[in-house]
Every structure is written in structure tokens, then in C-alpha cells.
Design an enzyme around this catalytic site. Structure first.
Site, short mmCIF file in Angstrom:
data_model
loop_
_atom_site.label_atom_id
_atom_site.label_comp_id
_atom_site.label_asym_id
_atom_site.label_seq_id
_atom_site.Cartn_x
_atom_site.Cartn_y
_atom_site.Cartn_z
N TYR A 189 0.85 -1.18 0.00
CA TYR A 189 0.00 0.00 0.00
C TYR A 189 0.89 1.24 0.00
O TYR A 189 2.10 1.16 0.28
CB TYR A 189 -0.97 0.02 1.19
N HIS A 225 6.41 -0.77 1.28
CA HIS A 225 6.29 0.23 0.23
C HIS A 225 7.38 0.03 -0.82
O HIS A 225 8.49 -0.42 -0.51
CB HIS A 225 6.42 1.65 0.81
#
Length: 329
Positions: A256, A305
Site C-alpha cells: 500500500y 512500500h
């Protein structure tokens, strides 16, 4: 003879029509000139521009890459009227794999009795020039002397811990919005808006608890049981916006988006000029926070990430003139 008369007649008609068009065009341009004076518009603030800044970040048709990703209709913030589609709700709940989440509708009803329920920042348009600074936490802010420049912005966005005391010369002292999630929460001044990034329903419950009873002390780790914040200035990032950033901007790279990328895209949606500081590595190639002395990839190698891809997005936005990027020291 008759043929010559027809030609002359047609020529006269053509000249008459041309004269009318030219007069009309002159009249229209003159009207627009006086209309500009009347409203105080300059060339950079004509009605067809989306803002009154010299360059408007949301202006369309300046970059195909940007136009493919930017969707102005997406609402970044939740309100009492927010409804999540089933696919977004499932995606959101899987981010941190909350077990047996509470009923979202009931939680939202309770939450918006405590904090403002109206949508905000929908005032974009030609008369406005809102300048915003997005402040990352990179060590490249050390020795940058950006502080006074940062504080000149209308909005200053900071995220997670982001201390300012003792670092004002480089990072500024002004904070209008502070982005956080329960596990990165900190106490705020009354003038600062708390912007919660919720990863699960429990995060909304934590906010209710942190503003009232203080009974939630644990999520997947220890969290502040109570938080000092102005209840009238609390905002919640919409999970729909969260997924939009993941899909449109990240193209689903990483689990995300990082807080930094979410904050940057949020700024692109509600601001007219976006100035970015404290993103990327230091000049020595180190990825660490400006308040730490940790070498290497302290906050880059999270496994969650795609830091390189996110940084490339930031650089591309700068290269196409959508943001102003300050490299630091």
C-alpha cells in the site's frame, strides 16, 4: 454582364460578412479585456484556469502521464455520508488483516458525533491560490535552511513523528495538518488539524477512544491511549482515496502507499501549488530521518512500500512542472 454582377454581389456579401465577424471578434475581445479589469483577473487568472496561481497543479491537458492518473472527482476525506463499495472495503480491511472488524457504519456514526462531519476543501476555483508545503522526514533537510521558506505556505503538511522543536531553521515551525495513524500518533497543538490515515476499522475506533475514554491501548502494538488534538479540526482519509492512490499512482506496487505518497497526492487534490521538501535520500545516499543519525536505509527498506517507485513518481511530478521539489542538503 449578368455573370459579372453575380460575382460582384457575392464579393460584396463576403466583405460585409467579414466586417461583421471582425467587429464581433473585436467587441468580444474588448468585452473580455474590460471583464478582466472588472474582476481583477490577469493573464494567469482567466476564468478557464483552475486557480489563481501562476501554475495550477490540477490543470489538465499539460501532461498525458498526469492526466491518466489524476482524478479530481475522488474525495480525499471521509464524511458522515461516505459509503465504501464492497471491493474497496475488502481491500482496505486486508491491509493489516484485522480479524472480526466491528460494523463500519456503526463506528462511523459514533465517530462523526465527535468530529466534524461536513466535507471540506471543495472551494477550488479561479479566485483561489492555495500554496502548500509537503514535508517529508528525510535527513536531507539537515542543514537545508528551508524553515522560513516552508512557513510562508498557506498549508504545511507533516507526517508521523516529525518534530519541529530544535529543527526550525531547516524544517520550519508551522504545521497546519499532521498526518498519522494510531501507531505513529503524537500530541498536537490546537491550531493543527489531525489527519488520520486509517488502515482498518479498529483505527477509527482508536480515534474515538483516544478522544474520549482512552480504553484502546493496543492495535498490533502499543498505542497512545489518549491524544491531545482539536476535535473540531480532525479529518479522516477516505479508504476510497487510499485505493485510488494505490491503483492510479502506484499501479499496485508495494502492499500500500506510504504516508508520504498519500500526503503528496492529497496535497495535489486540495492545493493549487505544491512545494515538496524532505523526500528521498540525503546527499550521501542515506535514507534516515532528519532527527536521527542512522546510516543506510532506515526507513526505506520496510518491505511494505516500493520506495524507489514512489520516489520516481515524485521526481516525475517535478519534471513535468506539477510540483516544486526541493532536494535539501
Amino acid at each position: 454582364m449578368q455573370r459579372k454582377q453575380k460575382v460582384l454581389t457575392l464579393l460584396c456579401c463576403f466583405l460585409t460578412l467579414t466586417t461583421i465577424v471582425l467587429r464581433y471578434s473585436y467587441h468580444e475581445s474588448s468585452s473580455m479585456y474590460y471583464l478582466n479589469i472588472l474582476h481583477g483577473w490577469s493573464d494567469s487568472t482567466l476564468p478557464n484556469k483552475p486557480c489563481a496561481c501562476e501554475h495550477c497543479v490540477s490543470e489538465a491537458h499539460t501532461s498525458p502521464w498526469f492526466d491518466e492518473r489524476f482524478n479530481h472527482s475522488i474525495r480525499p476525506l471521509m464524511s458522515e455520508n461516505t459509503v465504501l463499495s464492497e471491493d474497496i472495503y475488502i481491500w482496505w480491511q486486508m491491509l493489516q488483516q484485522e480479524q472480526d472488524p466491528a460494523n463500519l457504519t456503526a463506528v462511523m456514526e459514533e465517530l462523526f458525533k465527535i468530529i466534524p462531519s461536513k466535507e471540506v476543501y471543495l472551494d477550488w476555483g479561479a479566485p483561489r491560490c492555495r500554496k502548500c508545503a509537503v514535508i517529508g522526514n528525510s535527513g536531507n533537510l539537515k542543514g537545508s535552511s528551508y524553515g522560513s521558506q516552508i512557513d510562508l505556505n498557506d498549508f504545511v503538511f507533516r507526517m508521523n513523528q516529525a518534530p519541529t522543536a530544535g529543527y526550525e531553521k531547516d524544517v520550519g515551525s508551522k504545521t497546519t495538518h499532521h498526518f498519522m495513524y494510531p501507531e505513529s500518533a503524537k500530541h498536537l497543538q490546537p491550531s493543527t488539524s489531525l489527519v488520520l490515515i486509517p488502515f482498518k476499522t479498529l483505527d477509527l475506533q482508536w480515534l474515538i477512544s483516544a478522544l474520549t475514554t482512552g480504553n484502546i491501548t493496543q492495535t498490533y502494538t502499543r498505542v497512545l491511549s489518549k491524544i491531545t488534538a482539536n476535535k473540531d479540526k480532525i479529518l479522516i482519509i477516505n479508504p476510497t482515496f487510499f485505493k485510488y492512490v494505490s491503483n492510479n499512482w502506484l499501479e499496485n506496487r508495494g502492499r500500500y502507499p506510504s504516508t508520504g505518497l498519500l500526503t503528496l497526492v492529497f496535497a495535489i487534490h486540495i492545493c493549487d501549488e505544491v512545494n515538496v521538501y524532505g523526500f528521498g535520500a540525503s546527499s550521501e545516499g542515506n535514507w534516515h530521518h532528519y532527527w536521527e543519525n542512522i546510516e543506510g536505509g532506515a526507513f526505506r527498506q520496510t518491505g511494505v512500500h516500493d520506495a524507489d517507485y514512489e520516489y520516481n513518481i515524485t521526481r516525475t511530478l517535478a519534471d513535468i512542472g506539477k510540483i516544486y521539489f526541493f532536494k535539501g542538503s
